[in-house]
Design a protein around this motif. Structure first.
Motif, short mmCIF file in Angstrom:
data_model
loop_
_atom_site.label_atom_id
_atom_site.label_comp_id
_atom_site.label_asym_id
_atom_site.label_seq_id
_atom_site.Cartn_x
_atom_site.Cartn_y
_atom_site.Cartn_z
N TYR A 29 -15.15 -4.07 -3.54
CA TYR A 29 -14.05 -3.34 -2.69
C TYR A 29 -14.21 -2.81 -1.21
CZ TYR A 29 -10.72 -2.83 -6.49
OH TYR A 29 -9.39 -3.31 -7.41
N ARG A 30 -15.72 -2.30 -1.40
CA ARG A 30 -15.98 -1.97 0.06
C ARG A 30 -16.28 -2.95 0.95
NH1 ARG A 30 -19.44 1.61 -3.25
NH2 ARG A 30 -18.44 3.56 -3.25
N LYS A 31 -16.11 -4.16 0.51
CA LYS A 31 -16.35 -5.49 1.67
C LYS A 31 -14.98 -5.58 2.29
CE LYS A 31 -18.16 -8.39 -1.15
NZ LYS A 31 -18.65 -9.79 -1.57
N HIS A 32 -14.05 -5.07 1.71
CA HIS A 32 -12.52 -5.35 2.21
C HIS A 32 -11.65 -4.02 2.40
CE1 HIS A 32 -13.02 -9.60 0.71
NE2 HIS A 32 -13.13 -9.08 -0.40
N LEU A 33 -12.23 -3.02 1.91
CA LEU A 33 -11.52 -1.73 2.09
C LEU A 33 -12.42 -0.55 2.60
CD1 LEU A 33 -9.00 -1.96 -0.68
CD2 LEU A 33 -8.37 -1.66 1.71
N ASN A 34 -11.98 0.49 3.13
CA ASN A 34 -12.53 1.72 3.30
C ASN A 34 -12.32 2.51 2.18
OD1 ASN A 34 -13.73 4.18 4.10
ND2 ASN A 34 -12.58 4.44 5.86
N VAL A 35 -13.08 2.64 1.18
CA VAL A 35 -12.79 3.21 -0.13
C VAL A 35 -13.89 4.19 -0.64
CG1 VAL A 35 -13.55 1.32 -1.51
CG2 VAL A 35 -12.06 3.08 -2.59
N ARG A 56 -7.73 4.97 2.91
CA ARG A 56 -7.18 5.26 4.15
C ARG A 56 -5.60 5.65 4.19
NH1 ARG A 56 -9.48 1.68 8.41
NH2 ARG A 56 -11.48 2.95 7.97
N ASN A 57 -4.99 4.45 3.77
CA ASN A 57 -3.56 4.62 3.59
C ASN A 57 -3.07 3.80 2.42
OD1 ASN A 57 -2.87 2.15 5.13
ND2 ASN A 57 -3.61 3.34 6.69
N GLU A 58 -1.66 3.99 2.17
CA GLU A 58 -1.22 3.00 1.10
C GLU A 58 -1.12 1.58 1.70
OE1 GLU A 58 2.17 2.96 -2.28
OE2 GLU A 58 2.06 4.56 -0.65
N VAL A 59 -0.50 1.45 3.01
CA VAL A 59 -0.45 0.08 3.58
C VAL A 59 -1.46 -0.73 3.28
CG1 VAL A 59 0.28 -1.09 5.74
CG2 VAL A 59 1.60 0.94 5.06
N GLU A 60 -2.85 -0.22 3.97
CA GLU A 60 -3.92 -0.82 4.22
C GLU A 60 -4.55 -1.16 2.65
OE1 GLU A 60 -8.55 0.55 4.61
OE2 GLU A 60 -7.34 0.43 6.37
N TYR A 61 -4.23 -0.37 1.57
CA TYR A 61 -4.53 -0.74 0.12
C TYR A 61 -3.52 -1.91 -0.29
CZ TYR A 61 -4.73 -0.39 -4.83
OH TYR A 61 -4.70 -0.78 -6.36
N ASN A 62 -2.34 -1.85 -0.03
CA ASN A 62 -1.58 -2.95 -0.52
C ASN A 62 -1.83 -4.41 0.25
OD1 ASN A 62 -0.02 -1.17 -2.33
ND2 ASN A 62 1.13 -0.53 -1.03
N LYS A 63 -1.97 -4.25 1.26
CA LYS A 63 -2.28 -5.41 2.11
C LYS A 63 -3.47 -6.17 1.71
CE LYS A 63 -3.76 -4.95 6.44
NZ LYS A 63 -3.91 -4.72 7.79
N THR A 64 -4.67 -5.29 0.99
CA THR A 64 -5.73 -6.02 0.80
C THR A 64 -6.03 -6.14 -0.62
OG1 THR A 64 -6.31 -4.82 2.66
CG2 THR A 64 -8.27 -5.63 1.17
#
Length: 106
Positions: A29-35, A56-64
């Motif tokens: 997950y951390r390779k793709h998202l700031n989580v 960071r935000n829902e848009v970034e989460y849903n996109k990835t």
């Protein structure tokens, strides 16, 4: 901030395997998202766990998330994770948005 909260019950003799799976999944997950994820074990029921992940935000989460969920390693890890769930128990999932509270002036 976008927050995902999961609750589930892990077999008591499978906790080490559970933590190993979560470490591997978190790395992906951390390779793709700031989580940032926290894993909490209930003091009252040692099979009950809560997982809280902030993004960071829902848009970034849903996109990835779709891309992450298509990775073979994540698919394999999730199948292993499901095998650790206490029989008859479900995985619950909830979504939250963090709200900032400003300190009141005195």
């Amino acid at each position: 901030m976008f927050v995902k909260v999961y609750q589930y019950h892990i077999q008591t003799d499978k906790v080490s395997k559970y933590l190993s799976i979560q470490k591997k999944a978190s790395d992906i997950y951390r390779k793709h998202l700031n989580v940032n994820t926290v894993y909490l074990q209930s003091k009252d029921d040692n099979t009950k766990w809560m997982e809280i992940s902030t993004y960071r935000n829902e848009v970034e989460y849903n996109k990835t998330i779709t891309l992450i969920n298509e990775e073979e390693e994540i698919i394999r890890l999730y199948a292993e994770f499901q095998s650790l769930i206490v029989s008859g128990e479900e995985i619950s999932e909830e979504n939250y948005i963090e709200q900032n509270v400003k300190a009141a002036s005195l």
